[in-house]
Motif scaffolding. Structure first.
Motif: not given
Ligand SMILES: Nc1ncnc2c1ncn2[C@@H]1O[C@H](COP(=O)(O)OP(=O)(O)OP(=O)(O)O)[C@@H](O)[C@H]1O
Ligand SMILES: [Mg+2]
Lengths: 279, 342
Positions: B292-317
């Motif tokens: 799964l490719r996700a495209y963002l504006r700006g850098s991954a810094r900050g965004a990456l932990p948020r994405l992983i947390a969001r996936a985690d919340d939705a029950g994905y590892s």
């Protein structure tokens, strides 16, 4: 840096001058000549072997061991009629060897003819060059074989050269051989190469009036007419007309058929070449 | 290059203006160019090139980037007189290649996808005869051959049998051969396919060198790095059609993202994609295979932990994460939904 190159100035590009096209054609021939020169021993070997063995066995050994063909007089005549036949076979064989076989390889997998096809000449001219190149090699083959068929037989060989016939029929026959080579080379797949010999070369030579005069086939009328589809018949009869006093087929028939076959095979060969080169 | 002889004065056309200041003269044009191969043995016919419109400008390196079977070779084949178009028109300079192939061939140099060196000749003879086929005199052709062998670091191989060359050397000989008659346009069909990284870089240098001298080059490739680093403009091609055409920078900018995060996770990736897109970080997503490719504006810094947390919340590892800048591959994927190399 100031002069615009002919080749880079797109706006003023004109049709390649005829001289450039001829020079390209000549260079294609030069390339083939160099390749022949590099492989000259193989060229000689493949050219000489078959006629030498034939003339040795039938023209030398047979008369010596008394296994004559048609008695003593017949044996002498046999050596005389065999010579032109073997020269004609050498010519046709060379067309297959020098044009068809390399072309099958080139189209089959080496693809090395690509660069020549990209030369600034029409594609048909690259095919035509192969015919001319094959024809020239066939002339050499004929010259190489001539002394053998004259000197090897143990019975006298009576050649009497009819030069006007020779200087016209030999080049025509050689062109026919080159055109046959192109026709075969553009229509055969690499894995079918062994078939060229068993299905084409062998029947052509055995039924090509090379080892017997066509006129004698009157004894087997159906064969006499059936072999007329074989261009080698006319070449052998033509060589006999040019080199000996042995009765031969009507001269007009010989010329007509050789010219006809040459034109037809040139057309078929170049058409095949275009189809292989262009998709 | 070659010091004497009149044709030597030509060298290559003077270096063209940078790509940003286009003069507008187009040396290759395809107009509705189409090639349909008839199906053999009951197979359906193949639309190899499908109404292609294309213009290549003088002095640029133009890249056709596409996966296997995209129609790159067929396009080059038509432009170089070898493939007869089903319909449409192909022009080099002002010459219609179908109507006047011999004339067109005079203007072009071609390095085909496969090794087509003349095996009966040495390396030098390959070059020398090429010059002669193009009407160069013996002396000019010899001089040009020697000069190119020197320049492409092949002088010590001049007398070699072409079968003894390495892939990279053979490719350099083919490029040398293709430019020996000073073509206005050079076609390179997958010039570095199958080469090791070192030979590839050596060949890139050769190409860049030619470019610096103003040589117009059309090259095809399925390596996005090659298109990215070498080409002034790139056309992304698939199924015989051009999907996008711009500078590499322009194409990458078209993604509208600065960062690409590749995620692998257990479970339904399409559903995960919807989850991620519902946040404000991700501008778009793309699922190909198990990535799964996700495209963002700006850098991954900050965004990456948020994405992983969001996936985690939705029950994905999440099992694997990669962070890159968008590449031409990204562009290709976003255009076709599949990867360039499969
Ligand atoms: N001579 C042919 N006859 C039939 N189909 C062909 C022929 N040449 C190519 N094709 C088909 O046309 C399509 C385009 O082929 P082409 O060789 O142009 O692709 P390509 O982009 O060069 O691919 P690659 O990266 O593999 O070289 C393919 O589907 C191919 O199978
Ligand atoms: Mg290809």
């Amino acid at each position: 840096m100031t002069t615009a190159a002919i080749t880079t100035d797109l706006a003023t590009t004109t049709q390649p001058a005829a001289s450039v096209q001829w020079s390209a054609f000549g260079s294609l021939l030069l390339r083939d000549a160099l390749v022949v020169w590099k492989t000259k021993w193989a060229f000689l070997l493949r050219t000489i072997m078959q006629p030498l063995l034939f003339v040795f066995v039938f023209g030398y050994v047979f008369p010596k061991i008394g296994q004559g063909i048609g008695g003593r007089a017949g044996a002498a005549q046999f050596s005389t009629l065999l010579g032109p036949g073997l020269i004609a076979v050498a010519i046709i064989f060379q067309g297959i060897q020098s044009v068809a076989l390399p072309m099958v390889q080139e189209f089959g997998y080496t693809r090395e003819i690509e660069d020549r096809v990209m030369a600034p000449v029409p594609v048909w001219a690259v095919g035509a060059e192969k015919i001319v190149s094959g024809a020239l090699q066939s002339v050499f083959a004929a010259l190489v074989v001539l002394p053998f068929v004259y000197l090897v037989p143990s019975t006298p060989v009576h050649f009497s050269f009819n030069w006007p016939v020779i200087v016209t029929l030999v080049p025509l026959s050689c062109l026919l051989a080159g055109a046959l080579g192109l026709t075969v080379g553009t229509r055969v797949e690499p894995r079918q190469v062994p078939l060229i010999f068993s299905v084409l070369v062998l029947p052509m030579t055995m039924l090509g009036a090379a080892y017997y005069p066509w006129t004698k086939l009157g004894a087997i009328p159906w064969l006499k007419w059936a072999v007329l589809v074989n261009p080698l018949v006319y070449m052998c009869e033509g060589m006999r007309m040019g080199m000996t006093n042995i009765p031969h087929m009507n001269g007009f028939a010989i010329y007509g058929a050789i010219i006809g076959f040459t034109l037809a095979l040139t057309w078929i060969g170049i058409d095949g070449f275009r189809k292989r080169v262009l998709t | 290059m070659v010091p004497e002889a009149t044709d030597a004065a030509a060298v290559h056309p003077p270096a063209s203006p940078p790509v940003t200041a286009i003069t507008g003269d187009e040396v290759i044009r395809c107009i509705g160019l189409t090639k349909q191969f008839p199906g053999r043995g009951g197979a359906p016919s193949v639309m190899a090139v499908d109404h292609l419109d294309l213009a290549v400008r003088r002095g640029e390196i133009f890249g056709l980037l596409g996966p296997n079977g995209a129609g790159k070779t067929t396009t080059v084949g038509m432009l170089t007189t070898r493939v007869i178009p089903t319909s449409g028109q192909a022009l080099v300079g002002d010459i219609d290649v179908v109507a006047e192939p011999a004339l067109a061939k005079q203007l072009i140099g071609v390095v085909p996808q496969v090794n087509t060196l003349d095996r009966s000749l040495t390396v030098f003879e390959n070059l020398y005869f090429h010059g002669r086929y193009f009407g160069m005199g013996a002396k000019a052709s010899r001089a040009a051959a020697n000069e190119l062998l020197e320049r492409f670091k092949l002088a010590d191989r001049a007398k070699a049998d072409t079968l003894t060359l390495s892939g990279g050397m053979a490719q350099r000989v083919m490029v040398a051969r293709a430019i020996l008659h000073r073509p206005a346009i050079l076609f390179l069909d997958e010039p570095t396919a199958g080469l090791d990284p070192q030979s590839r870089i050596a060949l890139w240098e050769v190409v860049q060198d030619l470019h610096a001298q103003g040589q117009t080059i059309l090259l095809t490739t399925h390596y996005m790095e090659e298109a990215d680093q070498l080409c002034d403009r790139v056309a992304i091609m698939d199924h015989g059609k051009i999907l996008a055409l711009d500078t590499a920078e322009g194409l990458k900018a078209s993604i509208g993202a600065d960062t690409e995060i590749g995620l692998q996770a257990d479970g339904d990736l399409d559903a995960l994609a919807r989850v991620l897109e519902s946040g404000d970080t991700v501008t778009r997503t793309q699922v190909t295979g198990d990535v799964l490719r996700a495209y963002l504006r700006g850098s991954a810094r900050g965004a990456l932990p948020r994405l992983i947390a969001r996936a985690d919340d939705a029950g994905y590892s999440i099992t694997d994460v990669s962070v890159t800048e968008p590449t031409l591959e990204t562009v290709f994927i976003s255009l076709t939904g599949k990867e360039l190399r499969e």
